[in-house]
Structures are given as C-alpha cells and as structure tokens.
Design a protein around this motif. Sequence first.
Motif, PDB file in Angstrom:
ATOM      1  N   GLY A 147       5.897   5.496   5.970  1.00 43.04           N
ATOM      2  CA  GLY A 147       6.582   6.102   7.107  1.00 43.04           C
ATOM      3  C   GLY A 147       5.622   6.407   8.244  1.00 43.04           C
ATOM      4  O   GLY A 147       4.402   6.354   8.059  1.00 43.04           O
ATOM      5  N   ALA A 148       6.179   6.729   9.409  1.00 44.08           N
ATOM      6  CA  ALA A 148       5.367   6.971  10.602  1.00 44.08           C
ATOM      7  C   ALA A 148       4.548   8.263  10.450  1.00 44.08           C
ATOM      8  O   ALA A 148       4.986   9.206   9.798  1.00 44.08           O
ATOM      9  CB  ALA A 148       6.264   7.052  11.835  1.00 44.08           C
ATOM     10  N   GLN A 149       3.370   8.264  11.042  1.00 49.65           N
ATOM     11  CA  GLN A 149       2.542   9.467  11.079  1.00 49.65           C
ATOM     12  C   GLN A 149       1.810   9.526  12.417  1.00 49.65           C
ATOM     13  O   GLN A 149       1.547   8.500  13.041  1.00 49.65           O
ATOM     14  CB  GLN A 149       1.484   9.448   9.965  1.00 49.65           C
ATOM     15  N   HIS A 150       1.440  10.748  12.820  1.00 50.38           N
ATOM     16  CA  HIS A 150       0.582  10.883  14.003  1.00 50.38           C
ATOM     17  C   HIS A 150      -0.877  10.819  13.575  1.00 50.38           C
ATOM     18  O   HIS A 150      -1.197  10.805  12.369  1.00 50.38           O
ATOM     19  CB  HIS A 150       0.895  12.172  14.765  1.00 50.38           C
ATOM     20  N   ALA A 167      -7.472   1.753  -7.679  1.00 52.19           N
ATOM     21  CA  ALA A 167      -6.808   2.982  -7.224  1.00 52.19           C
ATOM     22  C   ALA A 167      -6.198   2.772  -5.834  1.00 52.19           C
ATOM     23  O   ALA A 167      -5.055   3.157  -5.574  1.00 52.19           O
ATOM     24  CB  ALA A 167      -7.807   4.135  -7.202  1.00 52.19           C
ATOM     25  N   ASN A 168      -6.964   2.145  -4.927  1.00 56.08           N
ATOM     26  CA  ASN A 168      -6.446   1.871  -3.582  1.00 56.08           C
ATOM     27  C   ASN A 168      -5.220   0.958  -3.639  1.00 56.08           C
ATOM     28  O   ASN A 168      -4.221   1.196  -2.961  1.00 56.08           O
ATOM     29  CB  ASN A 168      -7.526   1.206  -2.724  1.00 56.08           C
ATOM     30  N   ALA A 169      -5.315  -0.091  -4.449  1.00 54.78           N
ATOM     31  CA  ALA A 169      -4.207  -1.044  -4.546  1.00 54.78           C
ATOM     32  C   ALA A 169      -2.966  -0.355  -5.107  1.00 54.78           C
ATOM     33  O   ALA A 169      -1.851  -0.582  -4.623  1.00 54.78           O
ATOM     34  CB  ALA A 169      -4.607  -2.230  -5.422  1.00 54.78           C
ATOM     35  N   ALA A 189       0.498   0.015  -3.108  1.00 53.04           N
ATOM     36  CA  ALA A 189       1.682  -0.613  -3.708  1.00 53.04           C
ATOM     37  C   ALA A 189       2.806   0.408  -3.851  1.00 53.04           C
ATOM     38  O   ALA A 189       3.977   0.109  -3.587  1.00 53.04           O
ATOM     39  CB  ALA A 189       1.318  -1.217  -5.069  1.00 53.04           C
ATOM     40  N   ARG A 190       2.445   1.649  -4.259  1.00 51.70           N
ATOM     41  CA  ARG A 190       3.441   2.706  -4.419  1.00 51.70           C
ATOM     42  C   ARG A 190       4.145   2.982  -3.090  1.00 51.70           C
ATOM     43  O   ARG A 190       5.365   3.092  -3.013  1.00 51.70           O
ATOM     44  CB  ARG A 190       2.743   3.978  -4.924  1.00 51.70           C
ATOM     45  N   ARG A 191       3.351   3.051  -2.019  1.00 51.18           N
ATOM     46  CA  ARG A 191       3.943   3.350  -0.706  1.00 51.18           C
ATOM     47  C   ARG A 191       4.744   2.173  -0.157  1.00 51.18           C
ATOM     48  O   ARG A 191       5.755   2.361   0.522  1.00 51.18           O
ATOM     49  CB  ARG A 191       2.841   3.747   0.272  1.00 51.18           C
ATOM     50  N   LEU A 192       4.283   0.965  -0.436  1.00 58.65           N
ATOM     51  CA  LEU A 192       5.043  -0.205   0.020  1.00 58.65           C
ATOM     52  C   LEU A 192       6.391  -0.280  -0.695  1.00 58.65           C
ATOM     53  O   LEU A 192       7.388  -0.701  -0.104  1.00 58.65           O
ATOM     54  CB  LEU A 192       4.233  -1.489  -0.207  1.00 58.65           C
ATOM     55  N   ARG A 193       6.425   0.164  -1.947  1.00 59.17           N
ATOM     56  CA  ARG A 193       7.714   0.202  -2.659  1.00 59.17           C
ATOM     57  C   ARG A 193       8.645   1.224  -2.010  1.00 59.17           C
ATOM     58  O   ARG A 193       9.836   0.951  -1.810  1.00 59.17           O
ATOM     59  CB  ARG A 193       7.503   0.536  -4.143  1.00 59.17           C
ATOM     60  N   ALA A 194       8.096   2.384  -1.647  1.00 63.20           N
ATOM     61  CA  ALA A 194       8.907   3.400  -0.965  1.00 63.20           C
ATOM     62  C   ALA A 194       9.431   2.855   0.361  1.00 63.20           C
ATOM     63  O   ALA A 194      10.563   3.118   0.763  1.00 63.20           O
ATOM     64  CB  ALA A 194       8.068   4.667  -0.739  1.00 63.20           C
ATOM     65  N   ARG A 195       8.563   2.084   1.041  1.00 60.61           N
ATOM     66  CA  ARG A 195       8.934   1.478   2.317  1.00 60.61           C
ATOM     67  C   ARG A 195      10.093   0.493   2.133  1.00 60.61           C
ATOM     68  O   ARG A 195      11.056   0.492   2.909  1.00 60.61           O
ATOM     69  CB  ARG A 195       7.710   0.759   2.873  1.00 60.61           C
TER      70      ARG A 195
END
Lengths: 145, 119
Positions: free
Chosen positions: A37-40, B94-96, B100-106
């Motif tokens: 999501g978007a962030q500043h 750890a970075n990947a 990946a977790r955030r891309l799934r949320a996206r």
Amino acid sequence: MKSGRLAIVRLSLYNDGMKDKSLQEPTFLIMTALAAGAQHGYGIMTDAAEISGGRVRLGAGTLYAALDRLTGEGLVETDREDVIGGRLRRYYRLTPAGGQRLAAEVTRLQASAAEAARRLGARRAPAGGLAGGTAGAITATGLAW
Amino acid sequence: VKVKSLQEPTFLIMTALAAGAQHGYGIMTDVAEISGGRVRLLAGTLYAALDRLTGEGLVEADREEVVDGRLRRYYRLTPAGGQRLEAEVERMRANAAEAARRLRARRRAAGDLAGGTYP
C-alpha cells in the motif's frame, strides 16, 4: 528533433539493461515498503529499517533520490498529497510494473539463495572429496535449512 | 551485527567457491551459469573482487598449478567466507519472504477491487 530521438534510443537501452540487473538492497526495501500500500517518505524510512531488522537506515537524501529514480523508471508513482500541519506530505505507491519488478526480484533472490545454500550444504558434508578436499573446514553455525 | 548486503557479483563469486576451490576462469563460467546468463564478469572485475575478498579474509588462495607454462591459481572460501555467505543467504531469504508476503496482500487488495479477476 534529431537529438530528441537519440535520447529516446539511449533511454530504452538503459531500461533494457536495468530489467536484468539485480536491485540494490535499499531499492528493494523501498519497493517492499510500498508493495502492500501507499506510504509517505517517513513511513517508508521506518518501514525499511524494520524490514531489514535495523540493518538499513535510509537517509532522507538517499530515499528521495531513489524515489525520483524509481518514478523515472515507471516503478513508483505519486499516490496522493496531504497537507499536515501546513506541510505537504506526499504518498507514494508501486505501479503495476513496479509490482512485477519486485516479484521478479523475489524469484531471483529465492533462486540465488537456494543455490548458495545447496553448495554450502555440499561444503559442510564433503563426502565426495570436492576440489582437493580442502573445503569443509567450516563449522555448522546452526542455521537450519 | 550490522552487515552490509553483498553486491550480486560478490555473492555469485562466493557461491561459485562455496562447494570447493576453483580457478578464475572456472569462477567466471560458474557465475554466468548460476545467474542464468544474467551476470557475466569481466576478468578485471573478477580479479579485483578476489583481491578485495582476500583482503577481507573471506577468500584465500587454495593452490597454484602450471598449465601450458601459465600459472593457474585456485581460490577457496575461508571459514569466515562460508559464514558470511550463510548470513547472506539468510538475509536474502528473509527479504524475499517479506516482499512476497506484501505482494500477496497487494494482489488480494487488487483482486477485491477488481472483483477477483486480478491475476
């Protein structure tokens, strides 16, 4: 006219090269901070520090230079602007191309990490006497893969 | 411990040496293979990196052979180099995983907006 066309050719060559190049870690962390999501800017800085376990602390100059560059490459864009306490606060988000670039980087990281782990495993158990048998001196450090 | 991430060429050189000693040309071809052809090291880049890694105690000379009248030097990871590479593997994973977790949320969020048709 002519010089404008040349500039466009150079830009496309540059972008082709960038497609294959791995992301530097600060860039990766900024894009990860924006992935859900978007962030500043300040939110990105604190998030990048958290994602990296405190290893990477972005200076404001580094962050905004990176955001400018990523915007120029079409990977990041402005989401919206708020006025907070009389100051303009700009929010950034990943573009669809930015999401794809980050997903490709995740795949690359996973593949590279897997190959290094495979070889480190061979190093810890040098049953086949690889390359003169001088490897394998490393002691297991307790990382579980 | 604050450790800077490795640049990809450095990571690939250390990975090429992780399972056993190799000479310079072997490292170059191995790096190209590991990276799926994306990274092709020039000799100057490779030997500068090997010098730097040797200076940092992460790589050392394994042995030298004379092949067709030319000296061929083999390199290997030191124990410290192996530990550094292990730490880098852990960092990359750890970075990947977090990205990946955030891309799934996206994708979930985009799917909700688009009625579930987002790829």
